[in-house]
Design a protein around this motif. Structure first.
Motif, short mmCIF file in Angstrom:
data_model
loop_
_atom_site.label_atom_id
_atom_site.label_comp_id
_atom_site.label_asym_id
_atom_site.label_seq_id
_atom_site.Cartn_x
_atom_site.Cartn_y
_atom_site.Cartn_z
N VAL A 186 0.86 -1.09 -0.08
CA VAL A 186 0.21 0.25 -0.09
C VAL A 186 0.22 1.16 -0.33
O VAL A 186 0.44 2.11 -0.68
CB VAL A 186 -1.30 0.14 1.37
N GLN A 187 2.17 1.36 0.98
CA GLN A 187 2.55 2.23 0.81
C GLN A 187 4.25 1.91 1.45
O GLN A 187 4.04 1.51 2.32
CB GLN A 187 2.11 4.09 1.81
N ASN A 188 5.19 2.46 0.95
CA ASN A 188 6.89 2.46 1.37
C ASN A 188 6.61 3.62 2.95
O ASN A 188 6.21 4.87 2.39
CB ASN A 188 7.44 2.96 0.75
N GLU A 189 7.06 3.02 4.13
CA GLU A 189 7.01 3.19 5.17
C GLU A 189 5.90 5.22 5.44
O GLU A 189 6.34 5.70 4.97
CB GLU A 189 8.12 3.96 5.22
N PRO A 190 4.87 4.52 5.18
CA PRO A 190 4.22 5.51 5.85
C PRO A 190 4.16 6.70 6.77
O PRO A 190 3.74 7.83 6.91
CB PRO A 190 2.68 4.67 5.88
N ASP A 191 4.47 5.79 7.57
CA ASP A 191 4.55 7.17 8.90
C ASP A 191 6.68 7.53 8.59
O ASP A 191 6.67 7.64 10.27
CB ASP A 191 5.34 5.61 10.03
N TYR A 192 7.64 7.99 7.94
CA TYR A 192 8.48 8.12 7.65
C TYR A 192 9.02 8.52 6.92
O TYR A 192 9.15 8.49 5.53
CB TYR A 192 9.64 7.10 7.89
N ALA A 193 7.84 9.48 5.99
CA ALA A 193 7.35 10.53 4.84
C ALA A 193 7.43 11.59 4.82
O ALA A 193 7.06 12.43 3.45
CB ALA A 193 5.29 9.78 4.40
N TRP A 198 2.80 10.37 3.94
CA TRP A 198 2.15 10.18 4.68
C TRP A 198 0.82 8.95 4.57
O TRP A 198 -0.29 10.06 3.72
CB TRP A 198 2.65 11.22 5.72
N TRP A 199 0.20 8.25 5.41
CA TRP A 199 -0.29 7.66 6.03
C TRP A 199 -0.90 7.08 7.80
O TRP A 199 0.13 7.32 7.71
CB TRP A 199 -0.50 6.09 5.89
N THR A 200 -1.68 8.29 7.78
CA THR A 200 -2.53 7.14 9.38
C THR A 200 -2.38 6.34 9.73
O THR A 200 -2.80 5.47 8.39
CB THR A 200 -3.37 8.67 9.77
N PRO A 201 -2.28 5.38 10.48
CA PRO A 201 -2.80 4.40 10.82
C PRO A 201 -4.50 4.05 10.57
O PRO A 201 -4.97 2.72 10.06
CB PRO A 201 -2.84 4.10 12.30
N ASN A 202 -5.17 4.93 11.01
CA ASN A 202 -6.65 4.98 10.57
C ASN A 202 -7.01 4.70 8.83
O ASN A 202 -7.80 3.94 8.58
CB ASN A 202 -7.60 6.15 11.34
N GLU A 203 -6.14 5.69 8.07
CA GLU A 203 -6.50 5.98 6.74
C GLU A 203 -5.92 4.57 6.10
O GLU A 203 -6.53 4.14 5.37
CB GLU A 203 -5.48 7.17 6.83
N MET A 204 -4.96 3.62 6.69
CA MET A 204 -4.48 2.71 6.49
C MET A 204 -5.57 1.14 6.17
O MET A 204 -5.86 0.67 5.69
CB MET A 204 -3.29 2.03 6.66
N ASN A 211 -11.14 -1.06 0.12
CA ASN A 211 -10.37 -1.02 -1.33
C ASN A 211 -9.34 -1.70 -1.45
O ASN A 211 -9.05 -2.81 -2.77
CB ASN A 211 -9.47 -0.12 -1.48
N ALA A 212 -8.63 -2.35 -0.80
CA ALA A 212 -7.48 -3.69 -1.20
C ALA A 212 -8.19 -5.18 -2.02
O ALA A 212 -7.79 -5.75 -2.43
CB ALA A 212 -6.73 -3.79 0.05
N GLY A 213 -9.55 -5.31 -1.42
CA GLY A 213 -9.90 -6.90 -1.21
C GLY A 213 -9.85 -6.62 -3.49
O GLY A 213 -9.88 -7.53 -3.69
N SER A 214 -9.91 -5.31 -3.89
CA SER A 214 -10.15 -5.21 -5.32
C SER A 214 -8.86 -5.41 -6.26
O SER A 214 -8.78 -5.22 -7.07
CB SER A 214 -11.08 -3.28 -5.71
N ALA A 221 1.16 -4.25 4.33
CA ALA A 221 1.48 -3.52 4.66
C ALA A 221 1.44 -3.57 6.20
O ALA A 221 1.96 -4.77 6.94
CB ALA A 221 -0.67 -2.83 4.48
N PRO A 222 2.34 -2.59 7.15
CA PRO A 222 1.72 -1.37 6.53
C PRO A 222 3.56 -0.47 6.35
O PRO A 222 3.32 0.43 5.68
CB PRO A 222 1.39 -0.42 8.02
N GLU A 223 4.88 -1.88 6.86
CA GLU A 223 5.35 -1.12 6.08
C GLU A 223 6.60 -0.19 7.11
O GLU A 223 7.14 0.62 6.08
CB GLU A 223 5.85 -1.56 4.69
N SER A 224 6.12 0.29 7.70
CA SER A 224 7.12 0.90 8.96
C SER A 224 8.42 0.54 8.92
O SER A 224 8.66 -0.30 8.97
CB SER A 224 6.61 0.08 9.80
N PHE A 225 8.83 2.17 8.84
CA PHE A 225 10.02 1.98 8.51
C PHE A 225 11.40 1.41 10.05
O PHE A 225 12.47 1.38 9.80
CB PHE A 225 10.48 3.96 8.50
N GLN A 226 10.78 1.63 10.89
CA GLN A 226 11.16 0.49 11.84
C GLN A 226 10.10 -0.36 13.60
O GLN A 226 10.95 -0.36 14.01
CB GLN A 226 11.76 2.34 13.06
N TYR A 227 9.13 -1.03 12.66
CA TYR A 227 8.50 -2.19 13.28
C TYR A 227 8.00 -1.51 13.84
O TYR A 227 7.85 -1.96 15.25
CB TYR A 227 9.46 -3.04 13.57
#
Length: 439
Positions: A186-193, A198-204, A211-214, A221-227
């Motif tokens: 969905v997004q590379n490192e949404p919390d280090y953008a 940027w994405w918030t957890p709620n947006e993800m 939408n991901a079902g399509s 997901a979510p590919e957090s930069f620091q787990y």
């Protein structure tokens, strides 16, 4: 401040350096470390027991390994050459044996074709190809104020469906060019953008739910930069979002080993995969041939597989001065440490639960490929040579081969080792990594 992923200026723009940013951030708050789940073999070095036999029982199965690999990003640095593609994804002498390639989902469709040649060759070698986006197409984004950043970027909330189609279109484009993606993020490192989206957890969670079902391939997901568990916990706790997630992906930049275990994933993640999709370690400033520093890579992979129970381990740039392949196309010492796993622990092999630190400074992990084949990787970070005895059970293995990397040798085959009553003793030179293959 302006940060870069590495300190090299060759090859065009690059993304920020974790080494620099983590040093600047200092005490970044992280989820408190949870104790390993019952039966986990990873224990802190301080608690390591005295030297003892390592018991390897293939019936003590843990996670299935999906592979090892790295990133190719042809907009930020030049593409791998044909010879370098074979060095990376071939598994002959002088090759890394990588089985995972990660590529970017460029926001500009005109750039998509740039990733085809290397992806096609990797797939020809049997590698799994995954993809991650840094930004949606520009018309799908908007700017907003985030803390001190006045031009932060996010996906417009009315563009979620269009963005899912963008990801599908990339997957379809690659398929039309002979590459079937295994999964897309969905997004590379949404919390280090700072420099991407940027994405918030709620947006993800909303995107995963609605939408991901399509999306026609597996979803990462979510590919957090620091787990950072506070980003992935909400996904695991949301049944609708979790239903549309296939791979929980994480990066390990600066993540301490005590934060590697993830009890909530073990509790809620049944049927999902757990991948480490990007890292370089320990830094991007030193040569990948610096020894014994390169041995840190061996320990890092060990902990990622044993403590975190990741199923894949994916480096950042495949070819870089600090990476597994040097700019001249030859395997580096860091690359050799990766190859002690990637060349022998092939996709579909299963990790065996066994003693992780059988004696001080020694890290061992074991894997089975079925039949009588057992792979043991032993990292000795100590300054002295040691002996380690391995005893196999529930196997018909009767022979042992081994390969060694230390200060003076790189993936060097060693003489035969005698196995008696399914037991053998390996010599682990000072500051070395050894792979034993039984059969």
């Amino acid at each position: 401040m302006t940060l870069r992923r590495d300190e090299s200026t060759a090859g065009g723009p690059e993304s920020p350096s974790r080494r620099s940013v983590l040093a600047a951030m200092g005490a970044l708050p992280l989820l408190a470390a949870a104790p390993p789940a019952a039966g986990a073999s990873g224990t802190p070095a301080a608690a390591a027991a005295p030297a003892a036999d390592v018991i390897v029982d293939p019936s003590a199965a843990r996670q299935t390994i999906r592979g090892f690999g790295g990133m190719n990003h042809t907009v930020w640095i030049s593409d791998l050459t044909p010879a370098q593609r074979d060095t990376a994804f071939g598994n002959g002498e002088g090759q890394l044996g990588f089985s995972v390639l990660r590529i970017p989902v460029h926001e500009n469709r005109a750039d998509w074709s740039r990733e085809v040649a290397t992806a096609k060759r990797a797939a020809d070698h049997g590698a799994t190809v995954i993809a991650s986006p840094w930004n949606p197409p520009a018309h799908m984004t908007e700017t907003f104020v985030r803390g001190n950043q006045t031009n932060a970027r996010r996906l417009r909330h009315d563009m979620y469906g269009a963005y899912a189609q963008h990801l599908n279109d990339f997957s379809g484009f690659m398929a039309d060019n002979g590459v079937n993606l295994y999964a897309i993020s969905v997004q590379n490192e949404p919390d280090y953008a700072q420099d991407w989206t940027w994405w918030t957890p709620n947006e993800m969670i909303r995107f995963l739910r609605e939408n991901a079902g399509s999306i026609g391939t597996k979803v990462i997901a979510p590919e957090s930069f620091q787990y950072v568990k506070s980003f992935s916990d909400p996904i695991l706790n949301d049944p609708q979002a979790l239903a549309n997630l296939d791979i929980l992906g994480a990066h390990l930049y600066g993540t301490p080993p005590q934060n590697f275990p993830y009890p909530l994933f073990r509790e809620r993640g049944a049927g999902k995969e757990l991948w480490m999709t990007e890292v370089y370690h320990p830094n991007s400033s030193d040569s990948a041939d610096l020894w014994p520093q390169a041995l840190d890579v061996g320990e890092h992979i060990h902990r990622a597989l044993v403590d975190a129970e990741f199923q894949a381990y994916v480096w950042w740039y495949i070819r870089r001065g600090y990476g597994p392949m040097r700019e001249d196309g030859r395997i580096s010492k860091r690359g050799a440490c990766m190859a002690h796993f990637s060349k022998f622990v092939r996709p579909g092999y299963v990790r065996i639960d066994t003693a992780a630190i059988p004696q001080p400074n020694v890290y061992t992990s074991a894997y089975t490929g079925g039949d009588s084949k057992v792979i043991i990787v032993a990292v000795n970070k100590g300054a002295s040579q040691v002996s380690q005895t391995f005893t196999l059970s529930n196997t018909t293995a009767s022979s042992v081969s081994s390969w060694l990397t230390d200060a003076g040798r790189t993936l060097a085959p060693q003489g035969g080792i005698t196995m008696s009553n399914r037991s053998f003793t390996g010599t682990l030179p000072a500051r070395s990594v050894t792979t034993f293959v039984t059969g």
